[in-house]
Design a protein around this motif. Sequence first.
Motif, PDB file in Angstrom:
ATOM      1  N   THR A 119      43.348  40.568  42.129  1.00  0.00           N
ATOM      2  CA  THR A 119      42.312  40.876  41.137  1.00  0.00           C
ATOM      3  C   THR A 119      42.808  41.815  40.027  1.00  0.00           C
ATOM      4  OG1 THR A 119      41.535  42.653  42.578  1.00  0.00           O
ATOM      5  CG2 THR A 119      40.390  40.542  42.732  1.00  0.00           C
ATOM      6  N   ASP A 120      44.068  42.211  40.085  1.00  0.00           N
ATOM      7  CA  ASP A 120      44.576  43.224  39.139  1.00  0.00           C
ATOM      8  C   ASP A 120      44.362  42.861  37.674  1.00  0.00           C
ATOM      9  OD1 ASP A 120      45.315  44.583  41.306  1.00  0.00           O
ATOM     10  OD2 ASP A 120      47.501  44.378  41.041  1.00  0.00           O
ATOM     11  N   LYS A 121      44.851  41.677  37.293  1.00  0.00           N
ATOM     12  CA  LYS A 121      44.743  41.279  35.884  1.00  0.00           C
ATOM     13  C   LYS A 121      43.287  41.237  35.445  1.00  0.00           C
ATOM     14  CE  LYS A 121      48.765  38.306  35.279  1.00  0.00           C
ATOM     15  NZ  LYS A 121      49.083  37.211  36.200  1.00  0.00           N
ATOM     16  N   ILE A 122      42.454  40.696  36.324  1.00  0.00           N
ATOM     17  CA  ILE A 122      41.043  40.545  35.968  1.00  0.00           C
ATOM     18  C   ILE A 122      40.384  41.901  35.767  1.00  0.00           C
ATOM     19  CG2 ILE A 122      38.796  39.698  36.791  1.00  0.00           C
ATOM     20  CD1 ILE A 122      40.288  37.473  38.262  1.00  0.00           C
ATOM     21  N   THR A 123      40.597  42.818  36.690  1.00  0.00           N
ATOM     22  CA  THR A 123      39.931  44.121  36.541  1.00  0.00           C
ATOM     23  C   THR A 123      40.463  44.874  35.320  1.00  0.00           C
ATOM     24  OG1 THR A 123      41.372  44.873  38.328  1.00  0.00           O
ATOM     25  CG2 THR A 123      39.095  44.531  38.884  1.00  0.00           C
ATOM     26  N   THR A 124      41.758  44.751  35.056  1.00  0.00           N
ATOM     27  CA  THR A 124      42.294  45.397  33.852  1.00  0.00           C
ATOM     28  C   THR A 124      41.625  44.843  32.593  1.00  0.00           C
ATOM     29  OG1 THR A 124      44.402  45.562  35.007  1.00  0.00           O
ATOM     30  CG2 THR A 124      44.448  45.970  32.638  1.00  0.00           C
ATOM     31  N   ASP A 125      41.500  43.523  32.520  1.00  0.00           N
ATOM     32  CA  ASP A 125      40.841  42.901  31.365  1.00  0.00           C
ATOM     33  C   ASP A 125      39.387  43.360  31.235  1.00  0.00           C
ATOM     34  OD1 ASP A 125      42.940  41.420  30.327  1.00  0.00           O
ATOM     35  OD2 ASP A 125      42.531  39.681  31.596  1.00  0.00           O
ATOM     36  N   LEU A 126      38.684  43.407  32.367  1.00  0.00           N
ATOM     37  CA  LEU A 126      37.278  43.820  32.324  1.00  0.00           C
ATOM     38  C   LEU A 126      37.178  45.252  31.806  1.00  0.00           C
ATOM     39  CD1 LEU A 126      35.886  42.354  35.696  1.00  0.00           C
ATOM     40  CD2 LEU A 126      35.431  41.509  33.384  1.00  0.00           C
ATOM     41  N   GLU A 127      38.097  46.094  32.250  1.00  0.00           N
ATOM     42  CA  GLU A 127      38.085  47.490  31.777  1.00  0.00           C
ATOM     43  C   GLU A 127      38.291  47.557  30.275  1.00  0.00           C
ATOM     44  OE1 GLU A 127      40.978  49.365  34.299  1.00  0.00           O
ATOM     45  OE2 GLU A 127      39.594  49.253  36.011  1.00  0.00           O
TER      46      GLU A 127
END
Length: 413
Positions: A119-127
């Motif tokens: 989920t790393d990329k996704i959470t970074t993008d959401l942030e």
Amino acid sequence: MASLVKKFGGTSVGTVERIQAVAKKLAKAKEAGDDQVVVVSAMSGETNRLVAMAKEVMPATVDVRELDVLLSTGEQVTIALLCMALKTLGCDARSYTGAQVRILTDSSHSKARIVSIDTDKITTDLEKGRIVVVAGFQGVDAEGDITTLGRGGSDTSAVALAAALGSDECQIFTDVDGVYTTDPRVESKARRLDRITFEEMLEMASLGSKVLQIRAVEFAGKYNVPLRVLSSFEEGEGTLITTDDEENEMEQALVSGIAFNRDEAQITITNIADQPGTAYSILGPIADLNVEVDMIVQNAGVDGTTDFTFTVHRDEYQRVLDFLVARQKELGAATVTGNDQIVKVSIVGVGMRSHAGIASRMFRALSEKGINLRMITTSEIKISVVIDEDYLELGVRSLHDEFGLADAAVTEA
Ligand code: ASP
Ligand code: MG
């Protein structure tokens, strides 16, 4: 502010205009503050088109590895177009294929199971305030080969992402506005349910109510991801599928829905020996034919003999009937007969657990219409009957009336 996974099916992204409409909807929710991860299917008809081409090129056996490389392209088109549409509206967005996210699956091409999601990329993008758009239906195995999850698999992608991200809800946007008490094409008084439990939804889905992929519902139940089915095209609350605990008090309906299945056929074997091994001698060889058996009923034996009835998919009916007729002597059966003009009608509801007498109400309602029950089976939250197919509409409508399903939901205490 909510953290949501939203899945849009093939019809919802079936044209460029529709993709633009989805983008508008997402942009609006973004303004309201939602964190959104979006899962899309291929444009409607696209996966079928790709399958057909593969069959043309490889008519005998399909190479499943290459098929997955091919089929995964359908979703790659829609993630890119949706992100372009979002950016045109001034929304920052990013698309990812299953492999780019790293939705790790096993290596069973065309029916892969998800093992883990990074989920790393996704959470970074959401942030960073981005809308994240992920291709449904696909992943990658440990070797780096592209895999697909089975037809309709985008629902499962969405639920798995919601589970991995700990989202508040997984919302499935589709061409119907929720889950109905029964098929509105059969009973026009069918009502959209505000809520239904995972268990009930699984029964409804396995009985032929095709709103959601069964695997996705199982997954959501297992990881307790609240699932909501909503219309892509209209505003509305849709149907929330959730657990039946005190926090989520369900409408106290006895019966939540009526499902039916027109795809089954019945086979009956009479006067077989009432002794150990008889059921196995009938069904063992049928399992060896790779045929799935659904309902099974055996009579209590009288005078050392008994009767045996079961149902199979209509597509397998003739094959199984011929097979058993050929074995009639060996089985010592008086007759082997079948009927493929039947339907299975079921009432489903968790309310059955705590209330007696529901079966008799069902049987009375059907008998009052002169409908003969050819088979009956029950489980904890379901009662199914097999009736002649001509009586499908009448049967469903009389049960819908009997259990008051057209009436507005009982309001929660
Ligand atoms: N595009 C895939 C299919 O048609 C996956 C999906 O739509 O859920 O089966
Ligand atoms: Mg689909």
